[in-house]
Design a protein around this motif. Structure first.
Motif, PDB file in Angstrom:
ATOM      1  N   GLY A 130      63.838  13.486  61.257  1.00  0.00           N
ATOM      2  CA  GLY A 130      64.838  12.441  61.380  1.00  0.00           C
ATOM      3  C   GLY A 130      66.027  12.628  60.455  1.00  0.00           C
ATOM      4  N   MET A 131      65.857  13.408  59.385  1.00  0.00           N
ATOM      5  CA  MET A 131      66.949  13.656  58.446  1.00  0.00           C
ATOM      6  C   MET A 131      67.807  14.824  58.893  1.00  0.00           C
ATOM      7  SD  MET A 131      65.263  12.998  54.677  1.00  0.00           S
ATOM      8  CE  MET A 131      63.994  14.237  54.870  1.00  0.00           C
ATOM      9  N   GLY A 132      67.440  15.463  60.012  1.00  0.00           N
ATOM     10  CA  GLY A 132      68.251  16.552  60.533  1.00  0.00           C
ATOM     11  C   GLY A 132      67.897  17.906  59.972  1.00  0.00           C
ATOM     12  N   ASN A 133      66.784  18.054  59.312  1.00  0.00           N
ATOM     13  CA  ASN A 133      66.378  19.353  58.780  1.00  0.00           C
ATOM     14  C   ASN A 133      65.879  20.240  59.910  1.00  0.00           C
ATOM     15  OD1 ASN A 133      66.926  18.570  56.151  1.00  0.00           O
ATOM     16  ND2 ASN A 133      64.857  17.766  55.822  1.00  0.00           N
ATOM     17  N   PRO A 134      65.980  21.555  59.760  1.00  0.00           N
ATOM     18  CA  PRO A 134      65.473  22.470  60.783  1.00  0.00           C
ATOM     19  C   PRO A 134      63.959  22.259  60.963  1.00  0.00           C
ATOM     20  CG  PRO A 134      66.894  23.637  59.251  1.00  0.00           C
ATOM     21  CD  PRO A 134      66.697  22.268  58.689  1.00  0.00           C
ATOM     22  N   PRO A 135      63.445  22.582  62.152  1.00  0.00           N
ATOM     23  CA  PRO A 135      62.019  22.319  62.424  1.00  0.00           C
ATOM     24  C   PRO A 135      61.073  23.000  61.429  1.00  0.00           C
ATOM     25  CG  PRO A 135      63.169  22.763  64.456  1.00  0.00           C
ATOM     26  CD  PRO A 135      64.165  23.048  63.368  1.00  0.00           C
ATOM     27  N   LEU A 136      61.332  24.308  61.146  1.00  0.00           N
ATOM     28  CA  LEU A 136      60.439  25.007  60.240  1.00  0.00           C
ATOM     29  C   LEU A 136      60.523  24.443  58.824  1.00  0.00           C
ATOM     30  CD1 LEU A 136      60.790  28.726  61.401  1.00  0.00           C
ATOM     31  CD2 LEU A 136      58.881  27.148  61.781  1.00  0.00           C
ATOM     32  N   ALA A 137      61.735  24.080  58.413  1.00  0.00           N
ATOM     33  CA  ALA A 137      61.889  23.480  57.080  1.00  0.00           C
ATOM     34  C   ALA A 137      61.214  22.115  57.031  1.00  0.00           C
ATOM     35  CB  ALA A 137      63.359  23.352  56.727  1.00  0.00           C
ATOM     36  N   SER A 138      61.347  21.342  58.143  1.00  0.00           N
ATOM     37  CA  SER A 138      60.679  20.038  58.199  1.00  0.00           C
ATOM     38  C   SER A 138      59.162  20.211  58.144  1.00  0.00           C
ATOM     39  CB  SER A 138      61.077  19.297  59.469  1.00  0.00           C
ATOM     40  OG  SER A 138      62.469  19.062  59.497  1.00  0.00           O
ATOM     41  N   LEU A 139      58.689  21.248  58.891  1.00  0.00           N
ATOM     42  CA  LEU A 139      57.248  21.497  58.882  1.00  0.00           C
ATOM     43  C   LEU A 139      56.776  21.871  57.481  1.00  0.00           C
ATOM     44  CD1 LEU A 139      54.627  21.824  60.530  1.00  0.00           C
ATOM     45  CD2 LEU A 139      55.289  24.221  60.939  1.00  0.00           C
ATOM     46  N   GLY A 140      57.518  22.713  56.779  1.00  0.00           N
ATOM     47  CA  GLY A 140      57.142  23.103  55.427  1.00  0.00           C
ATOM     48  C   GLY A 140      57.185  21.928  54.463  1.00  0.00           C
ATOM     49  N   SER A 141      58.227  21.070  54.594  1.00  0.00           N
ATOM     50  CA  SER A 141      58.307  19.898  53.715  1.00  0.00           C
ATOM     51  C   SER A 141      57.145  18.947  53.969  1.00  0.00           C
ATOM     52  CB  SER A 141      59.640  19.184  53.926  1.00  0.00           C
ATOM     53  OG  SER A 141      60.722  20.026  53.572  1.00  0.00           O
ATOM     54  N   ALA A 142      56.790  18.763  55.279  1.00  0.00           N
ATOM     55  CA  ALA A 142      55.671  17.883  55.609  1.00  0.00           C
ATOM     56  C   ALA A 142      54.351  18.436  55.063  1.00  0.00           C
ATOM     57  CB  ALA A 142      55.584  17.692  57.118  1.00  0.00           C
ATOM     58  N   LEU A 143      54.194  19.781  55.161  1.00  0.00           N
ATOM     59  CA  LEU A 143      52.981  20.383  54.623  1.00  0.00           C
ATOM     60  C   LEU A 143      52.917  20.229  53.093  1.00  0.00           C
ATOM     61  CD1 LEU A 143      52.677  23.665  56.729  1.00  0.00           C
ATOM     62  CD2 LEU A 143      51.181  21.662  56.796  1.00  0.00           C
TER      63      LEU A 143
END
Length: 813
Positions: free
Chosen positions: A80-93
């Motif tokens: 939702g913050m507009g981060n790239p998918p892989l970066a979002s996935l890494g941040s979520a992990l």
């Protein structure tokens, strides 16, 4: 709801578990959106991240298996913050790894959500707030570098802001959520409202300070610490957690409104965020300190409650408890509970700072030596002692002394636990006396037969003497022969009566040097007649050391073993069976006595139980089941042991082992008084004296008068009161021979009166007793120094005792 163990994984896979995960994802997303208010830079890194505290609290309460809810909530938030998918996935992990790792570490360290221990606060602050948040922040930052376009030059700054933001969220939010489920303490309602109002006021003051410039923030944070101390001391960790949360919310809100972080440029915003970060860091340090203080306070309260509970329990115990402090001068009493004070009838003030030995009564030297050594060396002790009651009586107490050590292993105190066994001791003594009587009763027919023979012999000779005297001078020699024979029969009866008295006497516990061979003689006389038609008696005596003990008690043991041996052999087969009594010195120097028989023996399944109280294989007419139990008790009280070996059909062997007496008998171990059996004749004839004989049996008094009249002036009376009237009226007597137990005025009353009114005559008083049948009489005999002659008294013993008592000549009374 807390689900234990492996059931959490199965629970999470159910429909209700999936709904719970989705709800957790929504909560994480909402709290994360609130934290983004303070984000800076293009990657929305926030110095305040309450979602990390929510995630850790959720996994601690629900279980680590609910991590997918954290992951999906974080993934949706990052996308939702507009981060790239892989970066979002890494941040979520990274955001998921942080609470999972923290929850696993806390679980491994035995973390308690009550936060009432210092180790729990340290584990949460160091392990989760600093450790796991650093791992999560590092993983999320690396994912932004790899797939989100973050420059490597900004990695350190990003990790620092992310790490501290997550750590603040864990330190502030997690305790509040964990403690929210705990029961609110009763009372303190108005005080809680006052604390909450002061916290809001402190937050407003922080807000106003923030408007005054960056430097004012640090001074304003000191408003928080008194509030945290207040909450810690009065409201436990729960109060501290909510003060922290409330104060932090006020600080964050005031920072947003007062500083306007969201409206500044990036450079200015970063400077203001550093200010906010420092403010939150100061609050976190104060919060951790407050939680530590609350944990210490809670631990102190628990310790105080335990000490109060222990003190209440100790005060209410039926056993006496004495706590002694170990000092260079020896142990000193610092506490005694009510039960012990009642045992000695003393107040607390009379016991404090005194040596525990001052309250001990007379006891055998071995026990006293062991007790003194245990108190002196601060070592454990267990045994039976005597306590001194203020009224002068003695209290039998089983005492156990245990040392108390400090953290360094040094003994600081000794705890003595006393159990009053006076009633048990009295009951045990009565059981022993009853068992002695029962053993003699078993042989009653044989004893009666033994008495009947010399009694018939005595009567026949007295009758013959009477007839011979009727013949005048011609029958004088014949009459004298009859009288001598009658005297022999009377002596045989006296010995039998003496044996009966030995085995039924109470209060004969005085310790003295005892030769077991001498103890065997009266016991064998008691069983000899019962044994005649059952077995041959073999006496095998070898050299044996004397033992320190009670001859009467050891005689009871031997008599009981002999009675059992008699009962183990069937009647009518005397030539085929043997009962043997044997004495010898054991290889280790102990005195050893064996009683063996060739009777029916003891079955293997019965042998382990023969010393148990009331266990018996005999009929009610033959035994009570107490004999061997009491025998074991007596032998152990003498420091020895009793062993048995037996085979069915081959007989039994009972072995008694007793430690040898010391070469020189300690003075304290000598019996307080021992009745006179024989007195030596004086070297020269004693002077003629005036003797008062007091005995309620007229014929006995007259017989003694006739015996003494040739050498002394004798006055007799059957009433003790009349004897006292004569002495009070001024009549002079050189010696008093008095029966111990009489109706009305007893010999004990006469002694007490003479000791007050005529002490010199009281020292010249000789008692005669047919047996001390009361505890008072037994105690009296042990306490007085006067001679005690046991009835029937042989004439030569009476004459020698009186002659010895009249030398040297006393002053006139």
């Amino acid at each position: 709801m807390t689900i234990p163990g492996r059931e959490r994984i199965a629970w999470a896979a159910t429909a209700r578990g999936i709904v719970t995960m989705l709800a957790l994802a929504v909560v994480y997303w909402l709290v994360g959106k609130a934290g983004l208010v303070f984000s800076i830079g293009a990657f929305n890194v926030s110095p305040v991240w309450p979602a990390s505290g929510v995630a850790l609290a959720a996994l601690l309460m629900l279980g680590v298996s609910y991590w997918p809810g954290i992951f999906f909530g974080g993934l949706v938030l990052c996308l939702g913050m507009g981060n790239p998918p892989l970066a979002s996935l890494g941040s979520a992990l990274g955001g998921t790894l942080e609470p999972v790792l923290g929850a696993l570490l806390l679980k491994r360290w035995g973390f308690s959500a009550r936060l009432e221990r210092v180790q729990d606060v340290v584990a949460l602050s160091v392990g989760a707030a600093l450790g796991s948040s650093l791992v999560g922040a590092s993983a999320a930052t690396v994912s932004l570098v790899l797939w989100g376009g973050l420059e490597w030059t900004d990695v350190a700054k990003t990790i620092q802001v992310w790490w501290l933001g997550d750590g603040i969220g864990i330190a502030v939010v997690t305790p509040a959520l964990l403690l929210l489920r705990q029961q609110r303490p009763a009372g303190f309602r108005w005080e809680a409202l006052a604390l909450g109002g002061c916290t809001l006021l402190g937050g407003l003051m922080v807000s106003q300070a923030g408007l005054g410039g960056d430097a004012s923030w640090y001074r304003a944070t000191f408003f928080f610490f008194p509030l945290a101390v207040w909450a810690a001391l009065r409201f436990s960790p729960r109060g501290v957690a909510f003060v922290i949360l409330l104060f932090t919310l006020c600080s964050v809100w005031s920072a947003e409104v007062g500083l306007g972080l969201s409206s500044e440029s990036t450079v200015v915003a970063e400077a203001r965020v550093r200010t906010l970060l420092l403010l939150q860091l100061a609050i976190t340090v104060n919060a951790t300190t407050g939680l530590l203080l609350a944990a210490v306070s809670a631990g102190r309260r628990d310790a105080t409650r335990q000490v109060e509970l222990l003190a209440t329990a100790v005060r209410g115990l039926n056993e006496g408890v004495v706590i002694n402090e170990v000092t260079p001068e020896g142990p000193r009493v610092v506490f005694a509970n009510e039960a012990f004070r009642a045992m000695v009838d003393l107040e607390q003030e009379a016991l404090l700072r005194r040596s525990p030995l001052e309250h001990m009564g007379d006891m055998d030297p071995e026990t006293r030596q062991r007790l003194e050594a245990a108190l002196r060396e601060a070592t454990p002790f267990r045994g039976q002692v005597l306590l001194k009651h203020r009224a002068g009586s003695r209290v039998h107490s089983e005492v156990q002394v245990s040392p108390v050590r400090d953290a360094g292993g040094a003994v600081t105190h000794l705890v003595s636990i006393h159990r009053d066994v006076s009633a048990t001791q009295e009951l045990s003594a009565r059981l022993m006396a009853a068992e002695r009587v029962a053993a003699v009763g078993t042989l009653a027919a044989g004893v009666g037969h033994e008495i009947q023979n010399p009694l018939a012999y005595l009567e026949l000779n007295l009758t013959g003497a009477t007839r011979s005297l009727g013949k005048g001078r011609a029958g004088a020699a014949e009459a004298l022969s009859h009288l001598l024979d009658a005297q022999e029969g009377a002596e045989r009866i006296r010995l039998i009566v003496e044996d009966l008295r030995k085995f039924s006497r109470e209060g004969s516990d005085g310790r003295e040097r005892v030769d077991l061979r001498e103890v065997a003689a009266p016991a064998l006389r008691m069983v000899r007649h019962a044994l005649r038609d059952r077995a041959k008696l073999v006496e095998d005596y070898s050299a044996i050391p004397p033992v320190l003990g009670s001859g009467a008690r050891l005689g009871q043991v031997l008599l009981n073993l002999l009675v059992n041996a008699v009962q183990a052999v069937p009647p009518g087969q005397a030539e085929q069976h043997t009962v043997r009594i044997r004495t010898l010195t054991a290889p280790d120097g102990q005195a050893q006595l064996e009683v063996s028989d060739t009777g029916r023996g003891i079955a293997p399944e019965v042998l382990p139980h023969i010393f148990e109280p009331f266990f018996t294989t005999k009929s009610h007419e033959e035994g009570t089941g107490l004999g061997l139990s009491i025998c074991q008790q007596i032998v152990r009280a003498h420091g020895g042991e009793i062993l048995v070996r037996s085979e069915p059909g081959q007989g039994s062997v009972f072995t008694i082992l007793l430690p040898a007496a010391p070469p020189e008998l300690p003075r304290a171990a000598e019996p307080a008084h021992r009745p006179v059996e024989q007195a030596a004749s004086p070297a020269r004839p004693a002077r003629r004296g005036r003797i008062l004989i007091v005995d309620d049996e007229p014929r006995l008094a007259q017989s003694m008068r006739l015996l003494l009249a040739p050498n002394h002036d004798v006055v007799t009376t059957t009433r003790g009161s009349e004897a006292l009237e004569w002495v009070a009226s001024g009549q002079r007597f050189d010696l008093v021979v008095c029966d111990l137990q009489m109706p009305g005025t007893t010999g004990m009353d006469i002694y007490d009166w003479l000791r007050e009114q005529a002490p010199e005559l009281a020292r010249r008083l000789v008692f005669m007793s047919g047996g001390a049948f009361t505890p008072a009489a037994s105690a009296f005999i042990r306490s007085v120094p006067n001679q005690v002659l046991e009835k029937p008294v042989r004439p030569e013993v009476l004459l020698a005792t009186i002659d010895a008592a009249l030398e040297p000549a006393p002053a006139g009374t």
